[in-house]
Design an enzyme around this catalytic site. Structure first.
Site, PDB file in Angstrom:
ATOM      1  N   LYS A 107       0.794  -1.188   0.011  1.00 35.29           N
ATOM      2  CA  LYS A 107      -0.182   0.047   0.029  1.00 35.29           C
ATOM      3  C   LYS A 107       0.717   1.234   0.074  1.00 35.29           C
ATOM      4  O   LYS A 107       0.446   2.057  -0.738  1.00 35.29           O
ATOM      5  CB  LYS A 107      -0.839   0.008   1.205  1.00 35.29           C
ATOM      6  N   ILE A 138     -10.463  -8.345   3.322  1.00 40.16           N
ATOM      7  CA  ILE A 138     -11.759  -7.979   2.837  1.00 40.16           C
ATOM      8  C   ILE A 138     -11.585  -7.513   1.100  1.00 40.16           C
ATOM      9  O   ILE A 138     -10.733  -6.646   0.805  1.00 40.16           O
ATOM     10  CB  ILE A 138     -12.152  -6.642   3.571  1.00 40.16           C
ATOM     11  N   GLU A 192       2.836  -1.821  12.290  1.00 41.06           N
ATOM     12  CA  GLU A 192       3.705  -2.024  11.387  1.00 41.06           C
ATOM     13  C   GLU A 192       5.135  -1.922  11.783  1.00 41.06           C
ATOM     14  O   GLU A 192       5.301  -1.826  13.108  1.00 41.06           O
ATOM     15  CB  GLU A 192       3.780  -0.799  10.438  1.00 41.06           C
ATOM     16  N   LYS A 207      -4.027   3.535   2.436  1.00 43.07           N
ATOM     17  CA  LYS A 207      -4.992   2.770   1.992  1.00 43.07           C
ATOM     18  C   LYS A 207      -6.013   3.630   1.161  1.00 43.07           C
ATOM     19  O   LYS A 207      -6.700   3.372   0.391  1.00 43.07           O
ATOM     20  CB  LYS A 207      -5.539   1.982   3.111  1.00 43.07           C
ATOM     21  N   GLY A 304      -2.682  -9.866   8.743  1.00 44.01           N
ATOM     22  CA  GLY A 304      -2.201 -11.252   9.030  1.00 44.01           C
ATOM     23  C   GLY A 304      -1.930 -11.993   7.887  1.00 44.01           C
ATOM     24  O   GLY A 304      -2.322 -11.821   6.797  1.00 44.01           O
TER      25      GLY A 304
END
Ligand code: HSE
Length: 433
Positions: A107, A138, A192, A207, A304
């Site tokens: 990203k 998602i 992060e 994002k 994850g």
């Protein structure tokens, strides 16, 4: 007879690389059945090829050299899971130059340098897919690019950084302070590599940059995103929010207003009866409203190994379909031609929560409300707690809708008053007036 399957090479055998490899190996049967062709994991490159990742890696596929993936003529899709800007960008550009399709979860790279990457891919006629770059498992990229293609987008509100949502959730449930909960989140491995990206809203802004470009056709505009993190939120603010019937959430917001698009990341007070206020812990959720579909909501794990790997593999299979059946898809990220311009933050309108640290003296409230009135900021309610003759007490004000630049001017003036002991905490408030 044409190709019967596709070969994949992964660069980066860390958390997401391991999840992706595990899914490709363990779910190979179901993937081949659904896709109608096999997806073969041909190589994995990482600087460290000795550490045990807890998965049975087939003999001979590990290499310490990214070039072994990038220059392998049998590899159709290069999966970049290194993260960061360099050498990730160099790997992707080299893969494209070699005519390979690319799947990435990066990203930060796409939000800041994506224009170069998509231009190179377009020129070469290959795809760059990035489902895993936003909200992990998602499938929100597919939602915006395909599922909701029919809509003019009204707005997107997202909780898209699990670490900050975990911290805010814990602060709320346990009346804990920010610094203590951050340490816990780091120990659990959610943050992060540089936690600043999580807690200062930078990861969320990366994002949001991608989502807004897909939703509104604007160029990737990371620098234009207003970014404010959660480091200034205290347990006192959470207690006031709770008392007032709100949760504090770090929201990514993009919405169309009068031909302009808002791009902002900041902690926000969200009414308890909004579904998004109930998204707790490391979970992500994205509310998307389109003019045809109305309100929609997507919920799941945003980070994850396996959730993110799930998104990476979905991109691999989609790209494989392109390779085998033709019909290159557009990235949905365009460099120009949007009907929208970006709204300056100063022009954004919102309701607000102010926590003033004011001396408990006669006339303080009237001085503060006088300045708010001067800047056209209308008070909806006031709470004062505590009583102190010598030190400051919190004075909380909720406002009706006001303009961001008026709020900035009013707060600067109020904070300069001798009766105000500390910088005022400002939060934006969502909900009905
Ligand atoms: N640090 C990110 C998060 C990981 O907390 O959501 C996924 O991008």
């Amino acid at each position: 007879m044409g190709k019967q399957g596709v070969n994949v090479g992964i660069i980066g055998f860390g958390t997401v690389g391991t999840g992706t490899a595990r899914i490709l190996l363990e779910n190979a049967g179901v993937i081949a059945k659904r896709a109608g062709f096999p997806v073969v994991l041909k190589k994995i490159a990482d600087r460290d090829i000795t550490r045990d990742r807890g998965i049975p890696v087939p003999e001979g596929i590990l290499t310490a050299h990214a070039d072994d993936v990038l220059n392998d003529p049998d590899i159709d899709i290069v999966v970049e899971l290194v993260g960061g800007i360099h050498p990730a960008k160099d790997f992707i550009l080299q893969a494209i130059a070699n005519g390979k399709h690319v799947v990435t979860a990066n990203k930060a790279l796409l939000a800041t340098e994506g224009a170069d990457i998509f231009a190179a891919a377009d020129q070469k006629g290959v795809e760059v897919c990035f489902e895993a770059a936003v909200a992990g498992g998602i499938p929100i990229i597919k939602v915006l690019r395909e599922g909701l293609i029919a809509n003019n987008m009204v707005s997107i509100f997202g909780i898209i950084n699990g670490t900050s949502n975990y911290i805010l959730t814990k602060m709320t449930a346990e009346k804990a302070e920010f610094a203590d909960v951050l340490k816990e989140a780091q120990a659990l491995g959610y943050a992060e590599a540089d936690p600043t990206f999580d807690i200062e809203g930078i990861d969320t802004a990366h994002k949001l940059t991608i989502l807004a470009s897909l939703a509104y056709g604007i160029p990737l505009s990371f620098d234009a995103v207003y970014k404010e993190g959660i480091t200034k939120i205290t347990s006192e603010d959470i207690a006031f929010a709770t008392e007032l019937g709100y949760k504090i959430k770090l929201l990514a917001i993009t919405r169309a207003v009068d031909g302009q698009v808002e791009l902002r990341v900041h902690p926000t007070m969200v009414p308890n009866d909004y579904l998004i206020s109930k998204i707790d812990g490391v979970f992500n959720a994205i509310y998307v409203e389109g003019d045809a579909v109305g309100a929609t909501l997507y919920y799941g794990r945003g980070a994850g190994d396996m959730p993110t790997g799930s998104a990476v593999v979905a991109d691999i299979v989609d790209t494989a379909r392109t390779i085998l059946h033709g019909g290159k898809r557009s990235s949905g990220i365009s460099g120009s031609g949007s009907a929208y311009t970006i709204r300056q933050m100063g022009d954004v309108e919102s309701m607000y929560y102010f926590r003033f640290s004011a001396l408990d003296q006669p006339g303080t409230l009237s001085k503060i409300s006088g300045i708010l009135g001067k800047y056209n900021i209308s008070i909806a309610s006031v709470i004062q707690k505590g009583r102190s003759a010598s030190s400051s007490v919190p004075l909380v004000v909720l406002t009706h809708t006001a303009k961001e630049k008026d709020v900035a001017n009013a707060i600067a003036e109020i904070d300069a008053m001798p009766v105000v002991a500390d910088k005022t905490l400002v939060l934006r408030v969502e909900g009905k007036e």
